[in-house]
Write a protein that holds these residues in place. Structure first.
Motif, PDB file in Angstrom:
ATOM      1  N   GLY A 168       0.813  -1.201   0.000  1.00 44.55           N
ATOM      2  CA  GLY A 168       0.000   0.000   0.000  1.00 44.55           C
ATOM      3  C   GLY A 168       0.852   1.258   0.000  1.00 44.55           C
ATOM      4  N   PRO A 169       0.216   2.436  -0.016  1.00 40.68           N
ATOM      5  CA  PRO A 169       0.963   3.694  -0.118  1.00 40.68           C
ATOM      6  C   PRO A 169       1.723   4.011   1.158  1.00 40.68           C
ATOM      7  CG  PRO A 169      -1.373   4.124   0.231  1.00 40.68           C
ATOM      8  CD  PRO A 169      -1.236   2.646   0.039  1.00 40.68           C
ATOM      9  N   THR A 170       2.923   4.523   0.987  1.00 42.85           N
ATOM     10  CA  THR A 170       3.739   4.976   2.102  1.00 42.85           C
ATOM     11  C   THR A 170       3.790   6.499   2.075  1.00 42.85           C
ATOM     12  OG1 THR A 170       5.761   4.951   0.781  1.00 42.85           O
ATOM     13  CG2 THR A 170       5.156   2.896   1.895  1.00 42.85           C
ATOM     14  N   GLU A 171       4.369   7.083   3.106  1.00 45.16           N
ATOM     15  CA  GLU A 171       4.508   8.535   3.128  1.00 45.16           C
ATOM     16  C   GLU A 171       5.340   9.009   1.942  1.00 45.16           C
ATOM     17  OE1 GLU A 171       3.180  10.947   4.982  1.00 45.16           O
ATOM     18  OE2 GLU A 171       1.911   9.389   5.831  1.00 45.16           O
ATOM     19  N   SER A 172       6.369   8.241   1.592  1.00 46.80           N
ATOM     20  CA  SER A 172       7.189   8.638   0.442  1.00 46.80           C
ATOM     21  C   SER A 172       6.389   8.545  -0.849  1.00 46.80           C
ATOM     22  CB  SER A 172       8.440   7.766   0.359  1.00 46.80           C
ATOM     23  OG  SER A 172       8.102   6.412   0.153  1.00 46.80           O
TER      24      SER A 172
ATOM     25  N   TYR B 100      -6.835  17.186  -5.923  1.00 41.96           N
ATOM     26  CA  TYR B 100      -7.269  16.085  -5.068  1.00 41.96           C
ATOM     27  C   TYR B 100      -6.157  15.662  -4.111  1.00 41.96           C
ATOM     28  CZ  TYR B 100     -10.401  12.168  -4.017  1.00 41.96           C
ATOM     29  OH  TYR B 100     -11.256  11.286  -3.404  1.00 41.96           O
ATOM     30  N   LEU B 101      -4.942  15.575  -4.629  1.00 43.13           N
ATOM     31  CA  LEU B 101      -3.819  15.216  -3.774  1.00 43.13           C
ATOM     32  C   LEU B 101      -3.560  16.281  -2.710  1.00 43.13           C
ATOM     33  CD1 LEU B 101      -3.488  13.029  -5.923  1.00 43.13           C
ATOM     34  CD2 LEU B 101      -1.046  13.467  -5.923  1.00 43.13           C
ATOM     35  N   LEU B 102      -3.713  17.553  -3.095  1.00 42.77           N
ATOM     36  CA  LEU B 102      -3.534  18.635  -2.127  1.00 42.77           C
ATOM     37  C   LEU B 102      -4.590  18.575  -1.021  1.00 42.77           C
ATOM     38  CD1 LEU B 102      -2.710  21.539  -4.584  1.00 42.77           C
ATOM     39  CD2 LEU B 102      -1.184  20.696  -2.784  1.00 42.77           C
ATOM     40  N   THR B 103      -5.800  18.167  -1.383  1.00 43.33           N
ATOM     41  CA  THR B 103      -6.858  18.034  -0.379  1.00 43.33           C
ATOM     42  C   THR B 103      -6.460  17.034   0.689  1.00 43.33           C
ATOM     43  OG1 THR B 103      -8.573  18.562  -2.021  1.00 43.33           O
ATOM     44  CG2 THR B 103      -9.280  17.441  -0.013  1.00 43.33           C
ATOM     45  N   TYR B 104      -5.895  15.903   0.270  1.00 43.52           N
ATOM     46  CA  TYR B 104      -5.493  14.876   1.226  1.00 43.52           C
ATOM     47  C   TYR B 104      -4.232  15.263   1.993  1.00 43.52           C
ATOM     48  CZ  TYR B 104      -9.129  11.549   0.256  1.00 43.52           C
ATOM     49  OH  TYR B 104     -10.356  10.934   0.192  1.00 43.52           O
ATOM     50  N   GLU B 105      -3.543  16.295   1.517  1.00 39.42           N
ATOM     51  CA  GLU B 105      -2.430  16.856   2.284  1.00 39.42           C
ATOM     52  C   GLU B 105      -2.908  17.978   3.202  1.00 39.42           C
ATOM     53  OE1 GLU B 105       0.778  15.825   2.325  1.00 39.42           O
ATOM     54  OE2 GLU B 105       0.108  14.161   1.042  1.00 39.42           O
ATOM     55  N   ARG B 106      -4.221  18.217   3.226  1.00 36.76           N
ATOM     56  CA  ARG B 106      -4.849  19.277   4.034  1.00 36.76           C
ATOM     57  C   ARG B 106      -4.420  20.676   3.623  1.00 36.76           C
ATOM     58  NH1 ARG B 106      -5.542  13.989   5.641  1.00 36.76           N
ATOM     59  NH2 ARG B 106      -6.940  13.838   7.444  1.00 36.76           N
ATOM     60  N   ASP B 107      -3.944  20.814   2.400  1.00 35.55           N
ATOM     61  CA  ASP B 107      -3.621  22.142   1.873  1.00 35.55           C
ATOM     62  C   ASP B 107      -4.871  22.641   1.152  1.00 35.55           C
ATOM     63  OD1 ASP B 107      -2.573  24.421   0.788  1.00 35.55           O
ATOM     64  OD2 ASP B 107      -0.761  23.480   0.003  1.00 35.55           O
ATOM     65  N   PHE B 108      -5.902  22.979   1.932  1.00 38.34           N
ATOM     66  CA  PHE B 108      -7.231  23.207   1.384  1.00 38.34           C
ATOM     67  C   PHE B 108      -7.323  24.444   0.496  1.00 38.34           C
ATOM     68  CE2 PHE B 108      -8.422  20.847   5.405  1.00 38.34           C
ATOM     69  CZ  PHE B 108      -8.667  19.644   4.753  1.00 38.34           C
TER      70      PHE B 108
ATOM     71  N   TRP C  49      -8.555   5.491   9.658  1.00 37.93           N
ATOM     72  CA  TRP C  49      -9.369   6.084   8.594  1.00 37.93           C
ATOM     73  C   TRP C  49      -9.556   7.575   8.829  1.00 37.93           C
ATOM     74  CZ3 TRP C  49     -14.430   8.204   8.654  1.00 37.93           C
ATOM     75  CH2 TRP C  49     -14.989   8.413   7.394  1.00 37.93           C
ATOM     76  N   VAL C  50      -9.847   7.951  10.076  1.00 38.70           N
ATOM     77  CA  VAL C  50     -10.030   9.373  10.401  1.00 38.70           C
ATOM     78  C   VAL C  50      -8.748  10.157  10.130  1.00 38.70           C
ATOM     79  CG1 VAL C  50     -10.434  11.008  12.286  1.00 38.70           C
ATOM     80  CG2 VAL C  50     -11.851   8.953  12.090  1.00 38.70           C
ATOM     81  N   ALA C  51      -7.609   9.544  10.449  1.00 37.49           N
ATOM     82  CA  ALA C  51      -6.334  10.221  10.227  1.00 37.49           C
ATOM     83  C   ALA C  51      -6.060  10.441   8.745  1.00 37.49           C
ATOM     84  CB  ALA C  51      -5.204   9.409  10.855  1.00 37.49           C
ATOM     85  N   MET C  52      -6.587   9.566   7.900  1.00 34.58           N
ATOM     86  CA  MET C  52      -6.323   9.653   6.462  1.00 34.58           C
ATOM     87  C   MET C  52      -7.283  10.608   5.749  1.00 34.58           C
ATOM     88  SD  MET C  52      -3.732   7.758   5.624  1.00 34.58           S
ATOM     89  CE  MET C  52      -4.003   7.563   3.858  1.00 34.58           C
ATOM     90  N   GLU C  53      -8.566  10.599   6.131  1.00 35.15           N
ATOM     91  CA  GLU C  53      -9.580  11.345   5.385  1.00 35.15           C
ATOM     92  C   GLU C  53      -9.543  12.833   5.726  1.00 35.15           C
ATOM     93  OE1 GLU C  53     -11.724  10.019   2.930  1.00 35.15           O
ATOM     94  OE2 GLU C  53     -10.228   8.451   3.197  1.00 35.15           O
ATOM     95  N   PRO C  54      -9.573  13.707   4.710  1.00 31.30           N
ATOM     96  CA  PRO C  54      -9.437  15.150   4.952  1.00 31.30           C
ATOM     97  C   PRO C  54     -10.761  15.829   5.323  1.00 31.30           C
ATOM     98  CG  PRO C  54      -9.494  14.739   2.603  1.00 31.30           C
ATOM     99  CD  PRO C  54      -9.554  13.395   3.257  1.00 31.30           C
ATOM    100  N   PHE C  55     -11.307  15.489   6.480  1.00 33.05           N
ATOM    101  CA  PHE C  55     -12.538  16.132   6.949  1.00 33.05           C
ATOM    102  C   PHE C  55     -12.271  17.581   7.315  1.00 33.05           C
ATOM    103  CE2 PHE C  55     -13.979  11.767   7.528  1.00 33.05           C
ATOM    104  CZ  PHE C  55     -15.333  11.854   7.210  1.00 33.05           C
ATOM    105  N   ARG C  56     -13.259  18.427   7.004  1.00 29.84           N
ATOM    106  CA  ARG C  56     -13.187  19.827   7.434  1.00 29.84           C
ATOM    107  C   ARG C  56     -14.355  20.181   8.357  1.00 29.84           C
ATOM    108  NH1 ARG C  56     -11.842  23.428   2.032  1.00 29.84           N
ATOM    109  NH2 ARG C  56     -11.727  21.604   0.653  1.00 29.84           N
TER     110      ARG C  56
END
Length: 502
Positions: free
Chosen positions: A314-318, A346-354, A476-483
């Motif tokens: 699966g995906p890693t931080e790198s 979309y990738l920026l959203t998951y990085e929380r760079d809203f 899951w909560v840590a991964m999903e970009p909830f606002r």
């Protein structure tokens, strides 16, 4: 008989639509159950071995026999007793199962026509590969996709997306029927032959209402002129539909035709499986080596890395960091490409760079308002931000532009329906054949739990954890970009009620 609409007792099974009706009311039948029931009812009275049934429900996948036992038990429970008081499906010890009911084949159900929008609407049907070489199929498909992309950027046009257009690949061309299915008035169809450094393209624009040919032309050019031909075809269509020839928006073109071919072939592999995704990544890396300034392979490498299929774990931080860097590279090379913009957003959203993500989404929509993937991912983003009504509007717009979408559209719709509190609709969506897969079951389980159907919810959780043994709500909560805290708590409430691990 298999694959047709089948009637037995009070039931009608329509495998093509993924539905089971009891006295005209829908029965909540899951994807695996649908496959098993179709196989069994399609051959009533015959004994089907366990291996054959497992292959029908889990094609190409090694699963334990216990999964089949669980699915058969759930099927029996959903169907209830037959007229004679016995089971519709009986066990043949140490062999398999047999369907006992009398089955009547029915005709195909008519698909409800979709109304055309109030502006010129068009679908580009897959161009036919007239080359003797099947390897040219990717080139022909790429030609079709590029024409769809070019037309979708034109303001004033409504353009059907690639997935839906390619649903007709290799099928007889009934222009009126296809136009009604897709809700468009105009169709572009054609063929291509590529050989000895040259390409021959035939294209025609048809009015599906009158059956008139509005424009037709044949092109015979050197392969190096292929993109000029695409621009010319696009310009002619715009002129025919909007009454004047417009300057086309800029398009980032590859310099190396081999890089173009590799990218087209890779795009067809990315969503198939982890193994094919890794194969696609090698193709994309080769495309970059051949044409370092071609943006498309960077975009698809970014999505491939972000999905985490490059490594079996699966995906890693790198991986996430590399995906973001690749997406930025794609936008830098092709700033006018809406696909590259929404991928970065979309990738920026998951990085929380809203803030930057929202700005990139806005640019993507401005560049191409007909790109359905943009609207679909915007739905996901809006729901997690607590703008649920907006999310529902976005995913419905995505479906209108792409009536035969990838399965993740249905997952996104089901998630939005859950967030809106429409749990019945969410269950119906998430149990459709198009979306009923491992990753959707967490939302399906939550929806069932909110309806008080806890036994069904627990069964979905059990199946979900088979494919996702390390899942926890906390991760899951840590991964999903909830606002929005209220929206997050709503999802958590459903997950807890369903019994997903904390």
């Amino acid at each position: 008989m298999q694959g047709s609409r089948l009637a037995f007792g009070p039931f009608v099974l329509d495998a093509s639509q993924g539905t089971l009706l009891r006295d005209d009311a829908p029965v909540a039948l899951g994807h695996r159950g649908l496959k098993l029931l179709t196989a069994l009812a399609g051959r009533p009275g015959e004994i089907l071995g366990k291996a054959e049934l497992m292959d029908a429900a889990w094609p190409g996948t090694a699963v334990e026999e216990g999964n089949l036992t669980v699915q058969i038990a759930q099927l029996r429970k959903l169907l209830g007793p037959a007229a004679d008081g016995g089971d519709w499906i009986v066990t043949v010890p140490r062999v398999g199962y047999r369907f006992t009911g009398a089955v009547e084949p029915l005709g195909a159900a008519a698909r409800k026509p979709v109304l055309a929008p109030g502006k010129p609407s068009i679908a580009v049907l897959p161009f036919v590969n007239l080359s003797n070489d099947p390897e040219q199929e990717a080139f022909t498909d790429g030609l079709t996709e590029d024409l769809i992309t070019d037309l979708s950027k034109i303001s004033g046009l409504f353009v059907i997306a690639r997935n839906s257009a390619f649903a007709y690949k290799g099928k007889p061309m009934d222009v009126r029927g296809i136009a009604q299915d897709l809700g468009v008035r105009y169709l572009l169809e054609g063929s291509a032959r590529r050989a000895a450094g040259r390409v021959r393209i035939n294209a025609q624009l048809v009015d599906a209402v009158s059956a008139d040919h509005l424009w037709a032309e044949r092109f015979d050019r050197g392969l190096e002129d292929i993109f000029a031909v695409q621009d010319e075809v696009t310009g002619k269509i715009v002129e025919a539909l909007l009454g004047r020839l417009r300057a086309l928006p800029p398009r980032h073109r590859p310099r190396n035709p081999d890089a173009y071919d590799l990218c087209m072939r890779a795009r067809r592999l990315i969503d198939d499986s982890p193994q094919s995704a890794r194969e696609a990544n090698l193709m994309l890396m080769r495309a970059v080596a051949l044409d370092p300034d071609y943006a498309e392979p960077y975009r698809w490498m970014a999505m491939n890395r972000w999905m985490g299929w490059i490594h079996s774990g699966g995906p890693t931080e790198s991986d996430r960091g590399a995906a973001l860097e690749l997406a930025r590279k794609a936008v830098a090379l092709a700033p006018d490409d809406a696909g590259c913009r929404w991928a970065l957003a979309y990738l920026l959203t998951y990085e929380r760079d809203f803030d930057e993500a929202d700005a990139q989404f806005a640019k993507a929509v401005a560049l191409d308002p007909n790109e359905p993937d943009t609207w679909a991912v915007l739905s996901d983003v809006a729901v997690l931000a607590g703008r649920v009504g907006e999310g529902l509007e976005h995913i419905r717009k995505a479906f209108r532009l792409n009536p035969f979408p990838a399965s993740w559209y249905y997952l996104t719709l089901g998630q939005a329906q859950y967030a809106a509190g429409d749990y019945e609709a969410a269950v119906e969506t998430l149990r459709r054949d198009e979306t009923y897969r491992t990753s959707s079951r967490r939302f399906l389980a939550a929806s069932l739990a909110q309806l008080g159907r806890l036994e069904e919810a627990r069964a979905e959780v059990e199946l979900f954890l088979v494919g996702n043994p390390h899942f926890t709500i906390g991760h899951w909560v840590a991964m999903e970009p909830f606002r929005d805290a209220a929206t997050l708590e709503h999802f958590l409430d459903g997950f807890r009620k369903a019994g997903l691990p904390a």
